[in-house]
Structures are given as structure tokens and as C-alpha cells.
Scaffold this active site. Structure first.
Site, PDB file in Angstrom:
ATOM      1  N   ARG A  56       0.861  -1.184   0.000  1.00  0.00           N
ATOM      2  CA  ARG A  56       0.000   0.000   0.000  1.00  0.00           C
ATOM      3  C   ARG A  56       0.899   1.237   0.000  1.00  0.00           C
ATOM      4  O   ARG A  56       1.988   1.215   0.597  1.00  0.00           O
ATOM      5  CB  ARG A  56      -0.884   0.036   1.250  1.00  0.00           C
ATOM      6  CG  ARG A  56      -2.019  -0.952   1.223  1.00  0.00           C
ATOM      7  CD  ARG A  56      -3.098  -0.533   0.216  1.00  0.00           C
ATOM      8  NE  ARG A  56      -4.228  -1.426   0.241  1.00  0.00           N
ATOM      9  CZ  ARG A  56      -4.375  -2.509  -0.553  1.00  0.00           C
ATOM     10  NH1 ARG A  56      -3.439  -2.813  -1.436  1.00  0.00           N
ATOM     11  NH2 ARG A  56      -5.445  -3.254  -0.460  1.00  0.00           N
ATOM     12  N   GLU A  74      -3.600   7.816  -4.009  1.00  0.00           N
ATOM     13  CA  GLU A  74      -4.011   7.349  -5.339  1.00  0.00           C
ATOM     14  C   GLU A  74      -5.301   8.034  -5.771  1.00  0.00           C
ATOM     15  O   GLU A  74      -6.176   8.242  -4.941  1.00  0.00           O
ATOM     16  CB  GLU A  74      -4.202   5.826  -5.307  1.00  0.00           C
ATOM     17  CG  GLU A  74      -2.904   5.099  -5.032  1.00  0.00           C
ATOM     18  CD  GLU A  74      -3.060   3.599  -4.878  1.00  0.00           C
ATOM     19  OE1 GLU A  74      -4.177   3.078  -5.083  1.00  0.00           O
ATOM     20  OE2 GLU A  74      -2.059   2.962  -4.544  1.00  0.00           O
ATOM     21  N   HIS A 130      -1.550   0.834  -9.565  1.00  0.00           N
ATOM     22  CA  HIS A 130      -2.185  -0.126  -8.637  1.00  0.00           C
ATOM     23  C   HIS A 130      -2.936  -1.235  -9.404  1.00  0.00           C
ATOM     24  O   HIS A 130      -4.166  -1.313  -9.360  1.00  0.00           O
ATOM     25  CB  HIS A 130      -3.146   0.600  -7.669  1.00  0.00           C
ATOM     26  CG  HIS A 130      -3.448  -0.230  -6.446  1.00  0.00           C
ATOM     27  ND1 HIS A 130      -3.814   0.311  -5.248  1.00  0.00           N
ATOM     28  CD2 HIS A 130      -3.446  -1.576  -6.238  1.00  0.00           C
ATOM     29  CE1 HIS A 130      -4.031  -0.652  -4.361  1.00  0.00           C
ATOM     30  NE2 HIS A 130      -3.813  -1.812  -4.948  1.00  0.00           N
TER      31      HIS A 130
HETATM   32  O1  LIG Z   1      -4.387  -4.190  -3.657  1.00  0.00           O
HETATM   33  C1  LIG Z   1      -5.080  -5.115  -3.911  1.00  0.00           C
HETATM   34  C2  LIG Z   1      -5.866  -5.862  -2.970  1.00  0.00           C
HETATM   35  O2  LIG Z   1      -5.837  -5.545  -1.771  1.00  0.00           O
HETATM   36  O3  LIG Z   1      -6.570  -6.778  -3.394  1.00  0.00           O
END
Ligand SMILES: O=CC(=O)O
Length: 315
Positions: free
Chosen positions: A234, A263, A281
Site C-alpha cells: 500500500r 491514489e 495499482h
Molecule cells: O491491492 C489489492 C488488494 O488488496 O486486493
């Protein structure tokens, strides 16, 4: 189950939306231009018994408080940082996520980012496209095979990354809350020591209050001017301001990032750096994995509403 109200918090995978529409009475939060409270008033918030959120919008305390009949949050993500778990626990609301099915994709991307940074794959691709190869060779990159890799968090994804990196002849070490009895890798109980000892540091742990900004100035400086930071966890794992200044000042060798603190905002300064590879992401965003995640969300909801055990329970 057609009469059960399910609230999707934002657009996700189209297939998931269709499946939810086929099986439940689906409400879409993004269709409201007003506040959540207004939306829920007009859409009878009390008929909604399930929330499907993701890494963008999960279920925070405000949303949970406005859904008096909420029984389950089934997240279309493995990460739980957008769900107020304490509130859910307090109110007896079940929580499920999508582990395992996305492990391979996220681990694959971590390796892709390493190769992208060390071998300059994006920069050299651009070099060919803009015709520079005709004037001169691209220059030398850095070898990946045989490097020392440090992994922050040796859970499912961290272990899958370790396995892949081992195939590249890398030595593996890791930092986590406790030593893993199953792992044959060197354990560090101190992240600074891990960063000092490895050439590539990969963040693969869950985001919690303890791991927020776990990659701070000290860790970055321990990794050093030849070190590479990879983040597929993250954005908030990394103190982004410190990361940007370390890269600009040459105190860090490079970075491969799939996630950011705000983000979809990405620090402007990173856009001009050739030793940085940026992804929006997309760790688990393949057709195969997105379908599997959607199937798991549906399966958890169906299990809950048939009074069966959840497939991937969190709470
Ligand atoms: O970042 C992606 C997830 O948490 O599935």
C-alpha cells in the site's frame, strides 16, 4: 437471494457487477450525486444487508453507521485497510476478502517491477520507440540474478515473491512480526538491519497502524544509493515525501511502485525519473484473477446468506 440488498461502493470489475446483479438486488453507490445519507434514504438503506467494496472505497465507520441492516462486508480485495474492522467486530458484521486467488499475479508484478527498474525495460522501450537507438546504444543496465532480496512481510504474497526470486538465484531474507517456522530464509527482527543487508527491498505486508510509514528515511538510507525499493503493498507503507527526496538526491538507487499514498495522485517529481517504474495499482488486475476474485466475493455472499461458513473469513 434476489431480494437481498447489496451495495457496491464504486465501479470495479464488470463481471462482478453482472454477477451481483444476477444474484442480488444491487445498489450502486456511485450512482448518487448527493451524500451517502441522502442516497441511502432514497434507496432504503435499511434493505441493504451486504457491502461490496474494494481498495478504493471500502466500508468506513460512516457507511457502516448508515446501514442498520448490514450483515457482511465482502471485499473485492485482499487488503482490509479500507474497512473499519473494529466497527464491524463491534456490530457483529462479518467480513470476507479475496486472498490466495491474487497471490501469483501480485508476486509476478513484484518481479516485473524489479526487472523493470534494474534492466530499464520502460526506459529502453521508450528509447527504441523514439528512434534514439539509431544514434547510439542504450547503455548498460543492472543484473537481477543473484542479488540479495529483502522482503517486508512473509505472508502469502511475500512467500510467493521469495519463491520467484529464489529461481533467479537471489538470497532471501525477511522482516516480520515473528520468525516463520516454515521459512528457510534469514529472519531480521529489525527492518533497518534487513534494509542494510539487502540490495532490493520489497514491501509485501498488510497496511496496519504498525506498518504505516514502515519505510521511513532511516530505512531508505539503510537501503542506500544502490538499493532498490519495490512496493506492491500500500502507498502508506512508505513515507512518500522521504522516498521522493531520496530518489532526487541520489540516496536511493531506484524504485518500482504499484501503489501511492494518495491514489490516483502520483508525486510529480517521480514522473521524470528514469530509475523509477510506475504502475497504477494493478497488482491483481488480470482477467483471470479479477474473475476469480469476483467469484470468491459472490461465493462468500451466497455462503453467508445460506447460513454456511464463509470461504475466506476475516471476521
Ligand atoms: O491491492 C489489492 C488488494 O488488496 O486486493
Amino acid at each position: 437471494m434476489k431480494s437481498i440488498g447489496v451495495l457496491m461502493t464504486c465501479p470495479m470489475h464488470k463481471y462482478l457487477e453482472q454477477q451481483l446483479e444476477n444474484h442480488f438486488n444491487l445498489f450502486k453507490l456511485w450512482h448518487c450525486n448527493s451524500s451517502i445519507t441522502e442516497f441511502l434514504k432514497t434507496h432504503q438503506g435499511n434493505t441493504i444487508r451486504a457491502v461490496v467494496g474494494n481498495t478504493e472505497i471500502g466500508a468506513d465507520a460512516e457507511l457502516i453507521a448508515s446501514l442498520p441492516s448490514l450483515e457482511i462486508v465482502a471485499s473485492y480485495s485482499v487488503g482490509l485497510d479500507k474497512i473499519d474492522l473494529r466497527k464491524c467486530e463491534e456490530k457483529g458484521i462479518r467480513v470476507a476478502n479475496t486472498p490466495d486467488v491474487l497471490t501469483d499475479d501480485v508476486a509476478d508484478l513484484a518481479i516485473g517491477l524489479i526487472l523493470g527498474v534494474l534492466r530499464g525495460i520502460c526506459a529502453s522501450d521508450a528509447y527504441v520507440r523514439i528512434g534514439k537507438w539509431k544514434d547510439a546504444d542504450f547503455g548498460l543496465a543492472t543484473k537481477f540474478s543473484g542479488k540479495s532480496v529483502g522482503i517486508v512481510g512473509l505472508g502469502r504474497i511475500g512467500s510467493a515473491i521469495a519463491k520467484r526470486a529464489e529461481a533467479f538465484g537471489c538470497s532471501i531474507s525477511y522482516f516480520s512480526r515473528s520468525q516463520k517456522p516454515f521459512a528457510n530464509y534469514k529472519f531480521y527482527s529489525n527492518i533497518i538491519d534487513l534494509a542494510t543487508s539487502c540490495q532490493i527491498l520489497i514491501v509485501a505486508c498488510a497496511l496496519t497502524e504498525e506498518t504505516r510509514h514502515i519505510i521511513n528515511r532511516e530505512v531508505i538510507d539503510a537501503l542506500g544509493p544502490k538499493g532498490i525499493l519495490i512496493n506492491i503493498g500500500r502507498g502508506a507503507h512508505v513515507d512518500e515525501t522521504e522516498l521522493v527526496s531520496a530518489l532526487l538526491e541520489g540516496r536511493l538507487g531506484g524504485a518500482g511502485l504499484d501503489v501511492y499514498e494518495n491514489e490516483p495522485e502520483v508525486p510529480e517529481e517521480l514522473l521524470g525519473l528514469g530509475n523509477v517504474v510506475l504502475q497504477p495499482h494493478v497488482g491483481s488486475d488480470t482477467v483471470e484473477t479479477s474473475d476469480a476474485m469476483a467469484d470468491l466475493v459472490i461465493a462468500n455472499l451466497k455462503a453467508h446468506f445460506s447460513k454456511k461458513s464463509l470461504l475466506t473469513p476475516v471476521i
